[in-house]
Design an enzyme around this catalytic site. Structure first.
Site, PDB file in Angstrom:
ATOM      1  N   CYS A 196       0.839  -1.196   0.000  1.00  0.00           N
ATOM      2  CA  CYS A 196       0.000   0.000   0.000  1.00  0.00           C
ATOM      3  C   CYS A 196       0.873   1.244   0.000  1.00  0.00           C
ATOM      4  CB  CYS A 196      -0.904   0.000   1.232  1.00  0.00           C
ATOM      5  SG  CYS A 196      -2.052   1.386   1.323  1.00  0.00           S
ATOM      6  N   HIS A 238      -9.045  -3.600  -2.617  1.00  0.00           N
ATOM      7  CA  HIS A 238      -8.057  -2.879  -1.805  1.00  0.00           C
ATOM      8  C   HIS A 238      -8.473  -1.422  -1.611  1.00  0.00           C
ATOM      9  CE1 HIS A 238      -3.790  -2.095  -0.495  1.00  0.00           C
ATOM     10  NE2 HIS A 238      -4.166  -0.866  -0.820  1.00  0.00           N
ATOM     11  N   GLU A 239      -8.851  -0.762  -2.702  1.00  0.00           N
ATOM     12  CA  GLU A 239      -9.230   0.653  -2.605  1.00  0.00           C
ATOM     13  C   GLU A 239     -10.559   0.831  -1.873  1.00  0.00           C
ATOM     14  OE1 GLU A 239      -6.951   2.628  -3.217  1.00  0.00           O
ATOM     15  OE2 GLU A 239      -5.690   1.218  -4.314  1.00  0.00           O
ATOM     16  N   HIS A 242     -10.204   1.003   1.830  1.00  0.00           N
ATOM     17  CA  HIS A 242      -9.770   2.306   2.347  1.00  0.00           C
ATOM     18  C   HIS A 242     -10.967   3.172   2.735  1.00  0.00           C
ATOM     19  CE1 HIS A 242      -5.429   2.466   2.073  1.00  0.00           C
ATOM     20  NE2 HIS A 242      -5.447   1.980   0.837  1.00  0.00           N
TER      21      HIS A 242
END
EC number: 3.5.1.88
Length: 277
Positions: A196, A238-239, A242
């Site tokens: 990351c 993954h995003e 966030h």
């Protein structure tokens, strides 16, 4: 316009601004009065894996482990010649509370505003400057539900073909997704090393679904749907994490966390095998 950001946040987001958060925003937020210069010496970060447990390819950033100034001068990612310092937000690092705060939806009527469009433009610049294949708004200190991502033939060409085939990694153009909602499809998952931009210098194995469906709005406020598989599905997950205040280290497989320098070393006994489950 820059000075009005605190009022925007109060009016649109209802986000509590602690002194620490304001201090962070001053350094990272594109809508504050000053943009920080991105440090030219910032080392790229990348996600890597292969079926033998040896590193080679990335997802959050696309770069080689031995990133030389010569290749940077050659403009090998963007074809823009020598990289120059640009005024843009810094990437927020792990330890900043903004990375663990749930992000806020953006009202439809605000999407076309100069403020939101400026945030999107800055996110794309930061992602490409890194260089990377994905970025979420909290990573530049803004708790809004915006993600940007892209993967290109040029990025992919720097990885061995057998690995990109195993990853099911294919190019896709720039995607800007506002207020995304992610649905996991099927039961198949895969275990790969992940990194990351906000956790510089470290990697860990993370299990992700192979197929996802993401719905949301584009930068013009139009409804969009993305059906993704393979590497693109991993980037989206993954995003999306966030935006929930979750980092990959919150989901990593136990005993797989390591520095980039130690990626060549085998996983500890009992760790999961890399690849499709």
């Amino acid at each position: 316009m820059m000075e009005r950001f605190p009022r925007l946040a109060q009016r649109v987001l209802s986000v509590p601004f602690t002194p620490k958060y304001l201090k962070s925003c001053k350094k990272t937020n594109p809508l504050t009065s000053h943009l920080m210069q991105l440090r030219g010496s910032q080392r790229p970060i990348f996600i890597q894996w292969n079926l033998q447990g040896r590193p080679s390819v990335c997802t959050d950033l696309i770069s080689k482990k031995n990133y030389s100034s010569a290749t940077a001068r050659a403009g090998w990612f963007l074809g823009l010649g020598e990289k120059k310092k640009q005024a843009m937000p810094d990437i927020v690092k792990a330890g900043d509370p903004v990375l663990h705060e749930p992000s806020q939806d953006i009202p439809l009527e605000e999407i076309g505003s100069e403020r939101i469009q400026k945030i999107i433009e800055e996110m794309v610049k930061v992602m490409r400057n890194a260089p990377g294949v994905g970025l979420a708004a909290p990573q530049i200190g803004i708790p809004l539900k915006i993600i940007v991502l892209e993967d290109t033939n040029e990025y992919i060409s720097y990885a061995p073909k057998d690995e990109t085939k195993a990853q099911d990694r294919r190019p896709f153009g720039l995607l800007v997704i506002i207020n995304p909602k992610l649905k996991k499809k099927g039961n198949k998952t895969a275990l790969f090393f992940e990194g990351c931009l906000s956790v510089d210098g470290f990697r860990a194995v993370v299990e992700r679904h192979l197929e996802v469906e993401v719905t949301g709005l584009d930068r013009n406020g139009k409804a969009i749907k993305v059906d993704a598989s393979g590497w693109q599905a991993r980037i989206l997950q993954h995003e999306y994490d966030h935006l929930d205040g979750t980092l990959y280290v919150d989901k990593m497989a136990p005993r797989t966390f390591r520095t980039v320098e130690n990626l060549d070393l085998p996983l500890a006994a009992g760790c999961p095998k890399l690849g499709v489950c």
